[in-house]
Each structure stands twice: as C-alpha cells, then as structure tokens.
Write a protein that holds these residues in place. Structure first.
Motif, PDB file in Angstrom:
ATOM      1  N   ALA A  30       0.835  -1.207   0.000  1.00  0.00           N
ATOM      2  CA  ALA A  30       0.000   0.000   0.000  1.00  0.00           C
ATOM      3  C   ALA A  30       0.872   1.260   0.000  1.00  0.00           C
ATOM      4  CB  ALA A  30      -0.922  -0.002   1.213  1.00  0.00           C
ATOM      5  N   ALA A  31       1.941   1.262   0.788  1.00  0.00           N
ATOM      6  CA  ALA A  31       2.841   2.417   0.828  1.00  0.00           C
ATOM      7  C   ALA A  31       3.539   2.601  -0.513  1.00  0.00           C
ATOM      8  CB  ALA A  31       3.873   2.236   1.940  1.00  0.00           C
ATOM      9  N   ARG A  33       2.325   1.795  -3.451  1.00  0.00           N
ATOM     10  CA  ARG A  33       1.340   2.374  -4.371  1.00  0.00           C
ATOM     11  C   ARG A  33       1.280   3.884  -4.196  1.00  0.00           C
ATOM     12  NH1 ARG A  33      -3.439   1.244  -2.780  1.00  0.00           N
ATOM     13  NH2 ARG A  33      -4.502   1.740  -4.722  1.00  0.00           N
ATOM     14  N   GLU A  34       1.219   4.344  -2.959  1.00  0.00           N
ATOM     15  CA  GLU A  34       1.119   5.781  -2.693  1.00  0.00           C
ATOM     16  C   GLU A  34       2.368   6.536  -3.153  1.00  0.00           C
ATOM     17  OE1 GLU A  34       0.497   6.132   1.453  1.00  0.00           O
ATOM     18  OE2 GLU A  34      -1.501   5.194   1.432  1.00  0.00           O
ATOM     19  N   THR A  35       3.528   6.004  -2.804  1.00  0.00           N
ATOM     20  CA  THR A  35       4.764   6.734  -3.107  1.00  0.00           C
ATOM     21  C   THR A  35       5.100   6.691  -4.594  1.00  0.00           C
ATOM     22  OG1 THR A  35       6.002   4.752  -2.454  1.00  0.00           O
ATOM     23  CG2 THR A  35       5.774   6.487  -0.823  1.00  0.00           C
ATOM     24  N   VAL A  37       2.885   6.900  -6.965  1.00  0.00           N
ATOM     25  CA  VAL A  37       2.056   7.963  -7.527  1.00  0.00           C
ATOM     26  C   VAL A  37       2.675   9.330  -7.234  1.00  0.00           C
ATOM     27  CG1 VAL A  37      -0.175   9.143  -7.327  1.00  0.00           C
ATOM     28  CG2 VAL A  37      -0.098   6.653  -7.494  1.00  0.00           C
ATOM     29  N   GLU A  38       3.143   9.517  -6.015  1.00  0.00           N
ATOM     30  CA  GLU A  38       3.617  10.828  -5.590  1.00  0.00           C
ATOM     31  C   GLU A  38       5.000  11.173  -6.126  1.00  0.00           C
ATOM     32  OE1 GLU A  38       3.411  10.996  -1.355  1.00  0.00           O
ATOM     33  OE2 GLU A  38       1.315  10.354  -1.304  1.00  0.00           O
ATOM     34  N   ARG A  51       7.162   5.000   5.063  1.00  0.00           N
ATOM     35  CA  ARG A  51       5.729   5.246   4.914  1.00  0.00           C
ATOM     36  C   ARG A  51       4.907   4.072   5.450  1.00  0.00           C
ATOM     37  NH1 ARG A  51       2.790   8.417   1.069  1.00  0.00           N
ATOM     38  NH2 ARG A  51       4.731   9.598   0.898  1.00  0.00           N
ATOM     39  N   ASP A 108     -10.341   5.862  -8.270  1.00  0.00           N
ATOM     40  CA  ASP A 108      -9.798   6.068  -6.930  1.00  0.00           C
ATOM     41  C   ASP A 108      -8.562   5.219  -6.669  1.00  0.00           C
ATOM     42  OD1 ASP A 108     -11.657   7.987  -6.211  1.00  0.00           O
ATOM     43  OD2 ASP A 108     -13.065   6.522  -5.378  1.00  0.00           O
ATOM     44  N   GLU A 109      -8.321   4.220  -7.502  1.00  0.00           N
ATOM     45  CA  GLU A 109      -7.096   3.423  -7.396  1.00  0.00           C
ATOM     46  C   GLU A 109      -5.905   4.123  -8.046  1.00  0.00           C
ATOM     47  OE1 GLU A 109      -6.724   0.726  -5.661  1.00  0.00           O
ATOM     48  OE2 GLU A 109      -8.832   0.563  -5.134  1.00  0.00           O
ATOM     49  N   ARG A 110      -6.140   5.283  -8.652  1.00  0.00           N
ATOM     50  CA  ARG A 110      -5.093   6.117  -9.270  1.00  0.00           C
ATOM     51  C   ARG A 110      -4.377   5.395 -10.408  1.00  0.00           C
ATOM     52  NH1 ARG A 110      -4.403   9.647  -4.823  1.00  0.00           N
ATOM     53  NH2 ARG A 110      -3.362  11.174  -6.137  1.00  0.00           N
ATOM     54  N   CYS A 178      -0.388  15.507  -7.664  1.00  0.00           N
ATOM     55  CA  CYS A 178      -1.697  14.879  -7.458  1.00  0.00           C
ATOM     56  C   CYS A 178      -2.547  15.688  -6.486  1.00  0.00           C
ATOM     57  CB  CYS A 178      -1.512  13.456  -6.923  1.00  0.00           C
ATOM     58  SG  CYS A 178      -0.744  12.358  -8.112  1.00  0.00           S
TER      59      CYS A 178
END
Length: 218
Positions: A30-31, A33-35, A37-38, A51, A108-110, A178
């Motif tokens: 999950a971390a 996926r977030e990083t 994207v960012e 994270r 929402d899954e980006r 984002c």
C-alpha cells in the motif's frame, strides 16, 4: 516384504506467513502504491519502508529488490480493480449504474498515475500477471456486456476503449502533482460515461479496442 516408506510431503511453494508478517507485507504494498504515484518509479525504498511504518530489513525480507516490489504492487492494483468490477456487478441492480460505479472506483485506485510507472518495471508475461489481467478483463467485460444487453451501453466500444479512457482521464497533468486532482477526475469521468450511453451521438472512427490490442501496442 518390507513396507515402502511414504514419500515426504511436498513443501508449499510459498510458506504461510504469520499474521504480523502478512500485515507488514500489505502495508508495504500500500505504501509503495502511494509513493509511486507521488514520487515516481525511482522513489527510494527507504521512503516506502518509512511510509509503511517498518524497517528496511522488513522490506527486504518480503521483497528482494525494487522489481519484485513493483511486481506485487501491479498484482495488487489489478486485483483491487477486478474486485471493484465484480462487486459492482453483484450489488447494483442497474447494469449501467454498476459500470458507472466501477469506473469511479477504479479512478480512486489512481491507475492513470500508476500504469506508466508500473509498465516500466514488470515482466508483462509473468504467469501471475497474465492470470490477473485475464481476471480483470473478464470482470470488466461482464459489466459492459450486462449494460449492453439492457440497451444502455453503446455497442461500438470494448474493454480496451474503456481502460484507455479511464487511464488517460485519471493521469495527473504534467507539473500538477496529485494535489486536489480527484475533484476534477470524477467530474470528467462523468462526462465520459454520459458519452457511453445509447443512443450514440456520433459514429466512432476505427474499431473497438480490446485489452489484447493494448498489449500488442509498443
């Protein structure tokens, strides 16, 4: 005659993880996926571990390197999107509303931000990824077929068309990051979904695109 000794039981391909190890693995994916994207595909693995709230050693116990981590992020994204498609079809009595619900959930899954990043670091023909793609395609096609059968979805599009539009409409504009992007994404997706409904307002050029067509694209 002496009895033949029983053959030793085969060891499972993937040893069962303890509950805390499973939670750490899920937090790392999950971390990541977030990083991704960012910060992009070159985000330091140290940042992903931070994270996720675990140490670097924990990350490397689960994933040997960046490629293996990205592989599992890709599997996670496809599995989550397939889950959304299957759940929407099972829970929504209106076939087109089920398709609409799926499109917004997939946004929402980006995936618009993730797809180009994940494409750089995965083995596309890996059996796990092939199985995940097949499941995803079946789930989305079932949604589209149901909406088509009740006369709500135009007949000249296929799964590939939907995924291209979804990917493009959820990809952040260059230089925008984002920040607050979601407020625009769902608005524009709604306009796109209105264009999928029958009767069609115009004739589309070319042929409907499948996921197989997208895989053949360089």
């Amino acid at each position: 005659m002496a009895a033949t000794a029983a053959a030793p039981a085969a060891k499972p391909a993937h040893p069962r993880l303890r509950a805390d190890a499973v939670r750490n693995r899920e937090r790392l994916v999950a971390a990541a996926r977030e990083t991704l994207v960012e910060h992009g595909v070159e985000v330091p693995l140290d940042e992903i571990a931070r994270r996720a709230g675990v140490g670097n050693a924990t990350l490397y116990r689960h994933f040997a390197d960046r490629s293996e981590l990205i592989h599992h992020v890709t599997l996670s994204v496809m599995s989550r999107i397939a889950d959304q498609a299957e759940r929407a079809r099972a829970e929504e009595p209106d076939a087109f509303l089920a398709l609409r619900r799926f499109v917004h959930a997939a946004a929402d899954e980006r995936i618009g931000a993730l797809c180009p990043l994940l494409a750089e670091g995965v083995e596309r023909d890996h059996p796990e990824l092939t199985a995940a793609r097949d499941r995803l395609e079946r789930a989305i096609e079932a949604l589209m077929a149901a909406a088509r059968d009740v006369g709500r979805l135009r007949a000249d599009i296929a799964v590939g068309d939907l995924m291209v539009a979804l990917t493009q409409l959820t990809r952040p504009l260059p230089g925008s990051g984002c920040v607050n992007f979601d407020q625009f994404v769902h608005r524009h997706l709604q306009l796109f979904l209105d264009g999928l409904m029958t009767p069609a307002r115009s004739e589309l050029s070319g042929a409907a695109a499948t996921l197989e067509d997208l895989r053949r694209t360089p």
